[in-house]
Design a protein around this motif. Structure first.
Motif, PDB file in Angstrom:
ATOM      1  N   UNK A  28     -21.016   2.872   1.518  1.00 39.10           N
ATOM      2  CA  UNK A  28     -21.424   4.279   1.694  1.00 39.10           C
ATOM      3  C   UNK A  28     -20.691   4.904   2.864  1.00 39.10           C
ATOM      4  N   UNK A  29     -20.541   4.132   3.938  1.00 43.01           N
ATOM      5  CA  UNK A  29     -19.716   4.584   5.064  1.00 43.01           C
ATOM      6  C   UNK A  29     -18.268   4.224   4.810  1.00 43.01           C
ATOM      7  N   UNK A  30     -17.457   5.248   4.701  1.00 40.47           N
ATOM      8  CA  UNK A  30     -16.013   5.015   4.579  1.00 40.47           C
ATOM      9  C   UNK A  30     -15.320   5.908   5.602  1.00 40.47           C
ATOM     10  N   UNK A  31     -14.857   5.282   6.675  1.00 44.65           N
ATOM     11  CA  UNK A  31     -14.243   6.044   7.788  1.00 44.65           C
ATOM     12  C   UNK A  31     -12.991   6.788   7.358  1.00 44.65           C
ATOM     13  N   UNK A  32     -12.385   6.314   6.297  1.00 39.62           N
ATOM     14  CA  UNK A  32     -11.130   6.928   5.868  1.00 39.62           C
ATOM     15  C   UNK A  32     -11.324   8.317   5.268  1.00 39.62           C
ATOM     16  N   UNK A  33     -12.611   8.669   4.942  1.00 39.34           N
ATOM     17  CA  UNK A  33     -12.854  10.029   4.429  1.00 39.34           C
ATOM     18  C   UNK A  33     -12.424  11.091   5.442  1.00 39.34           C
ATOM     19  N   UNK A  34     -12.613  10.764   6.706  1.00 40.55           N
ATOM     20  CA  UNK A  34     -12.276  11.738   7.761  1.00 40.55           C
ATOM     21  C   UNK A  34     -10.791  11.701   8.148  1.00 40.55           C
ATOM     22  N   UNK A  35     -10.040  10.854   7.425  1.00 42.70           N
ATOM     23  CA  UNK A  35      -8.604  10.758   7.733  1.00 42.70           C
ATOM     24  C   UNK A  35      -7.755  11.100   6.519  1.00 42.70           C
ATOM     25  N   UNK A  36      -8.417  11.637   5.478  1.00 41.33           N
ATOM     26  CA  UNK A  36      -7.780  11.784   4.170  1.00 41.33           C
ATOM     27  C   UNK A  36      -6.508  12.618   4.212  1.00 41.33           C
ATOM     28  N   UNK A  37      -6.536  13.715   4.936  1.00 40.66           N
ATOM     29  CA  UNK A  37      -5.320  14.524   5.073  1.00 40.66           C
ATOM     30  C   UNK A  37      -5.331  15.237   6.422  1.00 40.66           C
ATOM     31  N   UNK A  38      -4.252  15.930   6.715  1.00 39.85           N
ATOM     32  CA  UNK A  38      -4.109  16.544   8.038  1.00 39.85           C
ATOM     33  C   UNK A  38      -5.188  17.612   8.261  1.00 39.85           C
ATOM     34  N   UNK A  39      -5.638  18.266   7.202  1.00 35.97           N
ATOM     35  CA  UNK A  39      -6.656  19.314   7.378  1.00 35.97           C
ATOM     36  C   UNK A  39      -7.947  18.737   7.939  1.00 35.97           C
ATOM     37  N   UNK A  40      -8.445  17.668   7.333  1.00 37.98           N
ATOM     38  CA  UNK A  40      -9.708  17.110   7.824  1.00 37.98           C
ATOM     39  C   UNK A  40      -9.484  16.424   9.173  1.00 37.98           C
ATOM     40  N   UNK A  41      -8.313  15.814   9.325  1.00 35.03           N
ATOM     41  CA  UNK A  41      -8.034  15.178  10.634  1.00 35.03           C
ATOM     42  C   UNK A  41      -8.051  16.217  11.747  1.00 35.03           C
ATOM     43  N   UNK A  42      -7.517  17.392  11.461  1.00 37.69           N
ATOM     44  CA  UNK A  42      -7.476  18.410  12.512  1.00 37.69           C
ATOM     45  C   UNK A  42      -8.877  18.949  12.807  1.00 37.69           C
ATOM     46  N   UNK A  43      -9.761  18.928  11.810  1.00 39.03           N
ATOM     47  CA  UNK A  43     -11.136  19.406  12.031  1.00 39.03           C
ATOM     48  C   UNK A  43     -11.957  18.457  12.901  1.00 39.03           C
ATOM     49  N   UNK A  44     -11.712  17.182  12.778  1.00 36.04           N
ATOM     50  CA  UNK A  44     -12.525  16.216  13.545  1.00 36.04           C
ATOM     51  C   UNK A  44     -11.842  15.751  14.837  1.00 36.04           C
TER      52      UNK A  44
END
Ligand code: PBG
Length: 330
Positions: free
Chosen positions: A4-20
């Motif tokens: 259920x926890x997948x840390x890679x969701x927050x690293x999927x692309x540059x857009x989400x990486x820039x948000x977090x």
């Protein structure tokens, strides 16, 4: 828990990486150290610091205007002193017409908004290459403080915004603060090199100013009786606390990359702006590896600078300031 926890969701692309993203590097973080030499139209590259120069005052002013236009808002000044002006008192350091004081004046004239933070220490002015006055075979603390006070007052009179004592004598922040107040310089601040270690990373800087301790049996061969022992961490907190109590406005940890634990600790323990110095040897290591094609210059530069932010630094003294500013502007 996984899956259920997948840390890679927050690293999927540059857009989400820039948000977090937790930390952001910008030109507002930089202080550029500059080396000034006597003469006119002089631009000498420092062999062990590719891309860094000693400029005469005329070219320094050109350079300062250029970096102001890039968004850099502060310079930390060092002067190369002629051998015949060096002695054991360091008195050229408070000569009102000396190179340091002329440099401060001219920069403030040319770019009044530029924050000027001259270095306060005797080593470039010392015939022995120490940050203090030598007596009885040692670096004398209290006599040196008297000299640092004179140096700070001369810099304040010339228009310095902050004085930046880099010497590590005990009690110098209080002595300088008291003298600044007594002389009406209540708006002149102090950047205290509070946790400065006796480090071999300073080698290229000492080439730039020809300021290494001289080889002489009568004097200490290194700076270990005043700069900190690199085996120690908690001692840095005592140094920082002392300097805050004595009136520092900003404290510094130096060197940088190998001392990120100290930056983190100081930031976590005190509510005061923390600066860090990415010193000459750190700069030179990156330049050398990049010149050999072993590391990607621009990526390593930005990664190393961002690491200081992540550790908690509010500002970074770095020889990369100009190059990084250009890159960050795109
Ligand atoms: C000396 C001083 C040093 C640096 C700044 N001020 C060298 C030393 O302590 O020997 C080092 C800066 C660098 O390596 O970039 N007061």
């Amino acid at each position: 828990m996984f899956p259920y926890n997948r840390h890679r969701r927050l690293r999927k692309n540059e857009s989400i990486r820039s948000l977090v993203r937790e930390n952001h590097l910008s030109v507002n973080d930089f202080v550029l150290p500059i080396f000034v030499a006597e003469g006119e139209n002089i631009k000498q590259e420092i062999p062990s610091m590719p891309g860094i120069y000693r400029h005469s005052l005329d070219l320094t002013i050109k350079e300062v205007k250029e970096i102001w236009d890039l968004g850099i808002k502060a310079v930390n000044i060092y002067v190369k002193v002629d051998e015949n002006l060096k002695d054991n008192t360091g008195k050229e350091a408070w000569n009102p017409d000396g190179l340091m004081q002329r440099t401060i004046k001219e920069i403030k004239n040319a770019v009044p908004e530029m924050i000027v933070m001259p270095d306060v220490a005797l080593d470039p002015f010392s015939m022995y290459g120490h940050d203090g006055i030598i007596g009885n075979g040692e670096v004398l603390n209290d006599e040196t403080n008297d000299a640092l006070v004179k140096m700070s007052l001369a810099q304040a009179a010339a228009g310095a915004d902050f004085v930046a004592p880099s010497d590590m004598m005990d009690g110098r922040i209080g002595a300088i603060r008291e003298a600044l107040e007594e002389n009406g310089f209540y708006n002149v601040g102090i950047v205290s090199y509070a946790a400065k270690y006796a480090s071999s990373f300073y080698g290229p800087f000492r080439d730039a100013l020809d300021s290494a301790p001289v080889d002489n049996q009568e004097i200490p061969k290194d700076k270990k009786t005043y700069q900190m022992d690199f085996h120690n961490a908690y001692e840095a907190l005592r140094e920082v606390e002392e300097d805050i109590n004595e009136g520092a406005d900003i404290v510094m940890v130096k060197p940088g990359m190998a001392y990120l634990d100290i930056v983190r600790m100081v930031k976590g323990n005190y509510n005061i702006p923390v600066s860090v110095f990415q010193v000459s040897g750190e700069y030179s290591m990156i330049k050398a590896a990049a010149a050999n094609g072993w590391l990607d210059h621009d990526k390593i530069m930005l990664e190393s600078l961002t690491a200081f932010k992540r550790a908690g630094a509010d500002m970074i003294f770095t020889y990369f300031a100009k190059e990084a500013a250009k890159l960050l502007r795109g």
